[in-house]
Design a protein around this motif. Structure first.
Motif, PDB file in Angstrom:
ATOM      1  N   LYS A 104     -10.971  -6.933  23.843  1.00 56.90           N
ATOM      2  CA  LYS A 104      -9.861  -6.316  23.135  1.00 56.90           C
ATOM      3  C   LYS A 104      -9.434  -7.194  21.963  1.00 56.90           C
ATOM      4  CE  LYS A 104      -7.948  -4.232  27.344  1.00 56.90           C
ATOM      5  NZ  LYS A 104      -6.738  -4.153  28.222  1.00 56.90           N
ATOM      6  N   TRP A 105      -8.640  -6.615  21.087  1.00 58.56           N
ATOM      7  CA  TRP A 105      -7.975  -7.386  20.037  1.00 58.56           C
ATOM      8  C   TRP A 105      -6.485  -7.317  20.339  1.00 58.56           C
ATOM      9  CZ3 TRP A 105      -8.021  -6.120  14.068  1.00 58.56           C
ATOM     10  CH2 TRP A 105      -7.434  -7.193  13.370  1.00 58.56           C
ATOM     11  N   PRO A 106      -5.965  -8.257  21.130  1.00 53.77           N
ATOM     12  CA  PRO A 106      -4.556  -8.204  21.529  1.00 53.77           C
ATOM     13  C   PRO A 106      -3.609  -8.281  20.335  1.00 53.77           C
ATOM     14  CG  PRO A 106      -5.787  -9.706  22.939  1.00 53.77           C
ATOM     15  CD  PRO A 106      -6.680  -9.363  21.784  1.00 53.77           C
ATOM     16  N   ILE A 107      -2.423  -7.755  20.524  1.00 54.75           N
ATOM     17  CA  ILE A 107      -1.412  -7.722  19.463  1.00 54.75           C
ATOM     18  C   ILE A 107      -0.232  -8.582  19.866  1.00 54.75           C
ATOM     19  CG2 ILE A 107       0.222  -6.290  18.192  1.00 54.75           C
ATOM     20  CD1 ILE A 107      -1.763  -3.949  18.626  1.00 54.75           C
ATOM     21  N   LEU A 108       0.030  -9.606  19.068  1.00 52.21           N
ATOM     22  CA  LEU A 108       1.191 -10.476  19.251  1.00 52.21           C
ATOM     23  C   LEU A 108       1.752 -10.778  17.875  1.00 52.21           C
ATOM     24  CD1 LEU A 108      -0.409 -12.962  21.795  1.00 52.21           C
ATOM     25  CD2 LEU A 108       1.442 -11.387  22.329  1.00 52.21           C
ATOM     26  N   HIS A 109       3.035 -10.635  17.715  1.00 51.14           N
ATOM     27  CA  HIS A 109       3.624 -10.953  16.421  1.00 51.14           C
ATOM     28  C   HIS A 109       5.107 -11.242  16.582  1.00 51.14           C
ATOM     29  CE1 HIS A 109       5.541  -6.966  16.102  1.00 51.14           C
ATOM     30  NE2 HIS A 109       4.421  -6.496  16.600  1.00 51.14           N
ATOM     31  N   GLU A 110       5.667 -11.843  15.561  1.00 54.11           N
ATOM     32  CA  GLU A 110       7.082 -12.172  15.523  1.00 54.11           C
ATOM     33  C   GLU A 110       7.798 -11.145  14.649  1.00 54.11           C
ATOM     34  OE1 GLU A 110      10.009 -15.401  16.516  1.00 54.11           O
ATOM     35  OE2 GLU A 110       8.263 -14.384  17.361  1.00 54.11           O
ATOM     36  N   GLY A 111       8.920 -10.628  15.113  1.00 51.75           N
ATOM     37  CA  GLY A 111       9.707  -9.701  14.312  1.00 51.75           C
ATOM     38  C   GLY A 111       9.183  -8.286  14.335  1.00 51.75           C
ATOM     39  N   ASP A 112       9.735  -7.464  13.461  1.00 51.07           N
ATOM     40  CA  ASP A 112       9.371  -6.051  13.386  1.00 51.07           C
ATOM     41  C   ASP A 112       8.043  -5.873  12.661  1.00 51.07           C
ATOM     42  OD1 ASP A 112      11.771  -5.370  14.612  1.00 51.07           O
ATOM     43  OD2 ASP A 112      12.823  -5.149  12.697  1.00 51.07           O
ATOM     44  N   VAL A 113       7.402  -4.740  12.930  1.00 48.32           N
ATOM     45  CA  VAL A 113       6.174  -4.385  12.226  1.00 48.32           C
ATOM     46  C   VAL A 113       6.523  -3.938  10.804  1.00 48.32           C
ATOM     47  CG1 VAL A 113       4.204  -2.799  12.168  1.00 48.32           C
ATOM     48  CG2 VAL A 113       4.987  -3.744  14.348  1.00 48.32           C
ATOM     49  N   TYR A 114       5.902  -4.567   9.837  1.00 49.60           N
ATOM     50  CA  TYR A 114       6.167  -4.245   8.430  1.00 49.60           C
ATOM     51  C   TYR A 114       5.631  -2.866   8.096  1.00 49.60           C
ATOM     52  CZ  TYR A 114       5.449  -4.270   3.359  1.00 49.60           C
ATOM     53  OH  TYR A 114       5.421  -3.946   2.033  1.00 49.60           O
ATOM     54  N   GLN A 115       6.439  -2.062   7.416  1.00 47.48           N
ATOM     55  CA  GLN A 115       6.034  -0.745   6.955  1.00 47.48           C
ATOM     56  C   GLN A 115       5.686  -0.833   5.468  1.00 47.48           C
ATOM     57  OE1 GLN A 115       5.663   1.764   9.244  1.00 47.48           O
ATOM     58  NE2 GLN A 115       6.223   0.101  10.665  1.00 47.48           N
ATOM     59  N   PHE A 116       4.423  -0.684   5.163  1.00 45.06           N
ATOM     60  CA  PHE A 116       3.915  -0.903   3.818  1.00 45.06           C
ATOM     61  C   PHE A 116       4.493   0.088   2.817  1.00 45.06           C
ATOM     62  CE2 PHE A 116       0.208   0.002   0.846  1.00 45.06           C
ATOM     63  CZ  PHE A 116       0.489  -1.062   0.007  1.00 45.06           C
ATOM     64  N   ASP A 117       4.978  -0.450   1.702  1.00 42.28           N
ATOM     65  CA  ASP A 117       5.465   0.342   0.578  1.00 42.28           C
ATOM     66  C   ASP A 117       4.793  -0.213  -0.672  1.00 42.28           C
ATOM     67  OD1 ASP A 117       6.848   1.892  -1.269  1.00 42.28           O
ATOM     68  OD2 ASP A 117       8.592   0.557  -1.273  1.00 42.28           O
ATOM     69  N   GLU A 118       3.801   0.499  -1.185  1.00 42.77           N
ATOM     70  CA  GLU A 118       3.016  -0.030  -2.296  1.00 42.77           C
ATOM     71  C   GLU A 118       3.869  -0.299  -3.528  1.00 42.77           C
ATOM     72  OE1 GLU A 118      -0.957   0.999  -4.980  1.00 42.77           O
ATOM     73  OE2 GLU A 118      -0.566   2.106  -3.120  1.00 42.77           O
ATOM     74  N   ALA A 119       4.885   0.508  -3.756  1.00 48.62           N
ATOM     75  CA  ALA A 119       5.711   0.353  -4.951  1.00 48.62           C
ATOM     76  C   ALA A 119       6.460  -0.983  -4.975  1.00 48.62           C
ATOM     77  CB  ALA A 119       6.693   1.512  -5.056  1.00 48.62           C
ATOM     78  N   SER A 120       6.855  -1.462  -3.809  1.00 50.07           N
ATOM     79  CA  SER A 120       7.628  -2.710  -3.750  1.00 50.07           C
ATOM     80  C   SER A 120       6.789  -3.916  -3.343  1.00 50.07           C
ATOM     81  CB  SER A 120       8.800  -2.558  -2.774  1.00 50.07           C
ATOM     82  OG  SER A 120       8.332  -2.311  -1.460  1.00 50.07           O
ATOM     83  N   TRP A 121       5.566  -3.686  -2.873  1.00 57.63           N
ATOM     84  CA  TRP A 121       4.709  -4.775  -2.390  1.00 57.63           C
ATOM     85  C   TRP A 121       4.171  -5.578  -3.575  1.00 57.63           C
ATOM     86  CZ3 TRP A 121      -0.198  -6.718  -2.818  1.00 57.63           C
ATOM     87  CH2 TRP A 121      -0.691  -7.512  -1.761  1.00 57.63           C
ATOM     88  N   SER A 122       4.132  -6.885  -3.410  1.00 62.76           N
ATOM     89  CA  SER A 122       3.491  -7.748  -4.408  1.00 62.76           C
ATOM     90  C   SER A 122       2.933  -8.975  -3.708  1.00 62.76           C
ATOM     91  CB  SER A 122       4.468  -8.162  -5.510  1.00 62.76           C
ATOM     92  OG  SER A 122       5.493  -8.987  -4.983  1.00 62.76           O
ATOM     93  N   PHE A 123       2.026  -9.650  -4.373  1.00 63.36           N
ATOM     94  CA  PHE A 123       1.368 -10.849  -3.848  1.00 63.36           C
ATOM     95  C   PHE A 123       1.563 -11.952  -4.875  1.00 63.36           C
ATOM     96  CE2 PHE A 123      -1.994 -13.722  -2.684  1.00 63.36           C
ATOM     97  CZ  PHE A 123      -2.115 -13.579  -1.318  1.00 63.36           C
ATOM     98  N   LYS A 124       2.275 -13.006  -4.473  1.00 64.77           N
ATOM     99  CA  LYS A 124       2.684 -14.055  -5.400  1.00 64.77           C
ATOM    100  C   LYS A 124       1.879 -15.336  -5.168  1.00 64.77           C
ATOM    101  CE  LYS A 124       6.884 -16.539  -6.872  1.00 64.77           C
ATOM    102  NZ  LYS A 124       8.338 -16.727  -6.597  1.00 64.77           N
TER     103      LYS A 124
END
Length: 213
Positions: free
Chosen positions: A14-34
């Motif tokens: 399996k590929w287990p799922i573990l993360h901190e905080g809420d799942v990010y909901q992608f919004d292309e208009a506001s997304w950027s990579f700095k």
């Protein structure tokens, strides 16, 4: 791809799922990579600009600090080195932190890594995957969509930032999110470098009984 099981690890298909905080909901208009820090000039990229960068496919091993290891997962993504071609790091920039969303903060999560370890084909910002039981598909939001970093197998997977938002170039090694909470700065699974203090388990550690499908 070595398919070597590090000490203290258990292989899983399996590929287990573990993360901190809420799942990010992608919004292309506001997304950027700095790209910022110890470089000549900061750069901010849109999603479409990131996705025009050269890509490759690589089959990798993944080792999570929570004791699972998954072999034989193939990813498609953008090599880390392609981002370096876009900027001019200072000559003494030897370390980086890769940032990602934590709840509503695009820079709430980060993980530190040595720059020179990330220049090969096994350091990818990935967006789709497959394995022996899954055909090609986009990575899910829970796995880090639209873009997640997968580090070389000489690092535990918490160094693989989900929902990535940027790279900070640094002249000195500085702790990221989990490193500030007692996890190892170097995080080599083959040396079992889980925690900064090998005799203690930091709060927030997930054990094998807490893996999620």
């Amino acid at each position: 791809m070595s398919q070597q099981l590090p000490p203290g690890q258990i292989a899983t298909v399996k590929w287990p799922i573990l993360h901190e905080g809420d799942v990010y909901q992608f919004d292309e208009a506001s997304w950027s990579f700095k790209l910022f820090g110890a470089i000549e000039e900061e750069l901010s990229l849109s999603f479409s600009e990131v996705m025009t960068l050269p890509k490759l496919q690589k089959t990798v091993d993944m080792h999570c600090v929570t004791t699972w290891s998954k072999f034989g997962t193939t990813f498609e993504g953008i090599p880390f080195r392609e981002f370096i071609k876009l900027i001019k790091p200072h000559s003494d920039a030897k370390f980086i932190r890769i940032y990602g969303y934590l709840d509503d903060d695009p820079y709430g999560y980060s993980a530190n890594l040595p720059l020179d370890a990330l220049l090969g084909d096994d350091s990818l910002f990935v967006y789709r995957w497959k394995d022996d039981t899954h055909d090609w598909a986009n990575i899910s939001p829970k796995h880090g969509y639209p873009l997640r970093f997968i580090p070389p197998d000489t690092f535990y997977l918490w160094k693989g930032t989900k929902w990535v938002s940027g790279i900070e170039f640094m002249t000195e090694d500085q702790a990221g999110y989990w490193e500030n909470r007692g996890y190892s700065m170097t995080a080599n699974p083959f040396k079992e470098e889980r925690f900064s203090d090998p005799d203690s388990k930091p709060s927030g550690f997930f054990g094998a009984d807490e893996w999620k499908d």
